[in-house]
Design an enzyme around this catalytic site. Sequence first.
Site, PDB file in Angstrom:
ATOM      1  N   LYS A  54      49.968  50.591  -1.490  1.00  0.00           N
ATOM      2  CA  LYS A  54      48.518  50.655  -1.325  1.00  0.00           C
ATOM      3  C   LYS A  54      47.808  51.369  -2.478  1.00  0.00           C
ATOM      4  CE  LYS A  54      47.551  48.826   2.844  1.00  0.00           C
ATOM      5  NZ  LYS A  54      46.495  47.827   3.094  1.00  0.00           N
ATOM      6  N   SER A  87      57.604  47.725   1.484  1.00  0.00           N
ATOM      7  CA  SER A  87      56.214  48.071   1.181  1.00  0.00           C
ATOM      8  C   SER A  87      55.875  49.550   1.285  1.00  0.00           C
ATOM      9  CB  SER A  87      55.275  47.269   2.089  1.00  0.00           C
ATOM     10  OG  SER A  87      55.552  47.549   3.453  1.00  0.00           O
TER      11      SER A  87
END
Length: 319
Positions: A38, A289
């Site tokens: 992110k 992720s």
Amino acid sequence: MDHVVHHTPLRTSATTNQRTEKNVYFKMENQQKTGAFKFRGASYKLMRLTEKELACGVITASAGNHAQGLALAAHKLGVKATIYMAEATPEAKVEATRGYGAQVVLTGESFQEAYEAALEHQKKCGATFVHPFDDYDIMAGQGTVALEMLEQESRIDTIIVPIGGGGLISGIAVAAKSVNPDIKVIGVQAASAAAMYTAYHKGVVEKLDKVSTIAEGIAVKQPGEKTVPLIRHYVDDVITVSEAEIANAMVTMLQRGKTLVEGAGAAALAGLLSHNDQIDSRHCGVIVSGGNFDIGKIGDVQSLANQLKPERSRNTVVL
């Protein structure tokens, strides 16, 4: 972006390759700054804002990883950040976000409630809203994951990606297919939070009443307005995995790969393990992720992994 974000490693495993009969490449975004991909999108978004927009401060809602990414990106620029997060957000993510200097507001049972509260507050305070996934600049920043992967291993023919609101897979799909249009991109959702799966396969965009998954990073009730059309156009398939399959992937990564990943970070591996026979690939990329996991809950994850039915776990691999 190269001087801003980490160039994360691409790991392989001979045992995984043998068991899946594929060459598997793990893109270790759990080793990115703030522990998740992110930071890429948040950094790129803030780089695109005007001085006036930055001066107003930034505000967002997040399941946790976008919060940390935006908080650090804002801190580096001396910009005030306000982050709304669900009350059930893991304490590790909350404290890390505060540690980067952001103001944190906990509200609601899921991302959706935090998002709606953040929008209301934005109207009053005038801060610049930075959406965690439904923003083209955010998607473009996340797409750098795919560009890096293909620089590291040009033979990759398939990329498996976790899906929440769809920002990561949208960016990856567009970026990867701009390099090689023949690359297949497969999305993975938690079966108990499968709004994008429904939108993709049934053409119906709906808001789920409730989401409950150990993969809180992809626990999104409603997919993005901008991400859905991109996913329908560029993504080749969307699959789902159970809570036990996600937990099994987390335990596998920890026990065999010596790597701590969160539920969302293990979702792509869970998708490969549970759907391996249906994934036609010789060189398969798996997006790990994020790694922001509350270690105190590892016992619960182990118990959940133990519930995996033998017939679904026969494809389980060791790294």
